[in-house]
Design a protein around this motif. Structure first.
Motif, PDB file in Angstrom:
ATOM      1  N   GLU A  31      -5.386   5.723  -0.030  1.00  0.00           N
ATOM      2  CA  GLU A  31      -4.661   4.616  -0.457  1.00  0.00           C
ATOM      3  C   GLU A  31      -3.895   5.257  -1.865  1.00  0.00           C
ATOM      4  O   GLU A  31      -2.627   4.865  -2.038  1.00  0.00           O
ATOM      5  N   ALA A  68      -0.514   1.676   3.422  1.00  0.00           N
ATOM      6  CA  ALA A  68      -1.697   2.176   2.758  1.00  0.00           C
ATOM      7  C   ALA A  68      -1.396   2.077   1.115  1.00  0.00           C
ATOM      8  O   ALA A  68      -2.470   1.755   0.359  1.00  0.00           O
ATOM      9  N   SER A  69      -0.087   2.431   0.724  1.00  0.00           N
ATOM     10  CA  SER A  69       0.144   2.368  -0.826  1.00  0.00           C
ATOM     11  C   SER A  69      -0.164   1.069  -1.337  1.00  0.00           C
ATOM     12  O   SER A  69      -0.479   1.049  -2.564  1.00  0.00           O
ATOM     13  N   ASN A  80      -2.720  -0.682  -1.576  1.00  0.00           N
ATOM     14  CA  ASN A  80      -4.100  -0.931  -1.963  1.00  0.00           C
ATOM     15  C   ASN A  80      -4.338   0.477  -2.686  1.00  0.00           C
ATOM     16  O   ASN A  80      -5.627   0.802  -2.803  1.00  0.00           O
ATOM     17  N   GLY A  81      -3.408   1.041  -3.082  1.00  0.00           N
ATOM     18  CA  GLY A  81      -3.531   2.501  -4.218  1.00  0.00           C
ATOM     19  C   GLY A  81      -3.140   2.308  -5.361  1.00  0.00           C
ATOM     20  O   GLY A  81      -2.362   1.266  -5.689  1.00  0.00           O
TER      21      GLY A  81
END
Length: 333
Positions: A224, A175-176, A178-179
């Motif tokens: 994210e 997830a990270s 896209n953050g």
């Protein structure tokens, strides 16, 4: 693989001891320290390994059977210690005890045979966060450790609070990507008494409170962005402590090991910091980051050479220090 091994080459049979991933086909691993890296993992079922012990030529090539002496799950460990003892007794070979963290440290020797002590190793997993001086293949000095949650534990607990399944570290890592790692300012606790020690419980609590408070107010959080912020914070803490220890203790060779060494943020942060300082960084390949039989067998091969042995009284120890491992059941040859 084993079939091509010459009589003088060292082979160690290893019991894989990790309760969440124990499968019959992963119970035993053969490690040949003179074969190419791609051939280091010959996985057999316990039954298959037992059948090989009936082959006198195979027994001649086996130098010892090793098993874990330190594992968090006592029930599984008791079984694996017993299996290792049974194999050693059946084969008429020495029983070689291996500390779990020594196994993680040894994972880099499999992929990077040029790596040699002394060097500094960051061992990070779901249950451990240690800064270790690797003085030899079987002797260590611990500079720092977590006072509460381990780094991997923090990853998993934050991920669970965010709604990801267990183990959550891999989902948070994904997830990270896209953050925004700067979206949230999260705490980086300092530890009184030892600048090398870690603390991650405050970070975990801050993330849980942030999620709860936002939900109570009817708001939403970009998962994210929070995942990226959590990962950047943990990676930053681990890297900062490691760089400080390397600088103050004169190390220019650094290794990272353990399940958290698979995290892309940790790997990138450590590589960037080492490149900046001119340090040499060793990272295990992803398939050797988590618990695996090859790392235990590899550590066992060095333990064998160091004269580390155990007898049939070998038992589980959930609290054994890494520094005490080299003294366990030592028999000087």
């Amino acid at each position: 693989m084993v079939q091509s091994v010459l009589p003088h080459q060292l082979i160690v049979g290893s019991i894989l001891c990790q309760p969440s991933i124990v499968k019959d086909e992963d119970l035993v691993c053969i490690y040949n320290c003179t074969e190419p890296v791609s051939n280091h993992n010959d996985r057999l079922t316990l039954h298959q390994f037992g059948n090989r012990l009936l082959n006198q030529d195979f027994i001649f090539r086996v130098k010892g059977c090793c098993c874990l002496v330190k594992q968090n799950n006592g029930r599984i460990f008791q079984q694996c210690a017993g299996d290792g003892n049974t194999l050693a007794l059946t084969a008429g070979k020495p029983l070689v005890p291996v500390h779990h963290l020594a196994g993680h440290i040894a994972s880099n020797y499999i992929a990077h045979p040029e790596l040699k002590p002394p060097y500094l190793c960051l061992v990070v997993s779901g249950g451990h966060s240690h800064l270790v001086e690797v003085l030899s293949y079987t002797t260590f000095r611990i500079l720092g450790r977590t006072r509460d949650d381990a780094a991997g534990e923090c990853f998993d607990k934050c991920a669970r609070a965010m709604g990801y399944p267990y183990p959550g570290g891999i989902h948070l890592d994904k997830a990270s990507k896209n953050g925004n790692p700067d979206a949230f300012s999260l705490p980086r606790p300092k530890i009184a008494g030892n600048a090398y020690d870690f603390s991650f419980s405050g970070l975990k609590t801050a993330v849980v409170n942030l999620l709860h408070n936002t939900a109570q107010k009817g708001g939403t959080i970009c998962k994210e962005d929070l995942a990226a912020s959590v990962q950047a914070t943990i990676a930053g803490i681990l890297t900062e402590h490691t760089m400080r220890a390397a600088r103050e203790h004169g190390y220019s060779t650094i290794a990272v090991a353990g399940g958290v060494s698979a995290n892309s943020g940790v790997r990138a942060a450590m590589q960037e910091a080492c490149d900046k300082q001119g340090y040499r960084l060793y990272l295990p390949p992803l398939h050797l980051c988590g618990d695996n039989g090859a790392m235990i067998a590899c550590a066992g091969s060095y333990a064998f050479d160091a004269g580390i042995r155990a007898d049939s009284s070998l038992n589980a120890s959930a609290t054994m220090e890494l520094t005490a491992w080299g003294e366990l059941g030592v028999v000087k040859n």
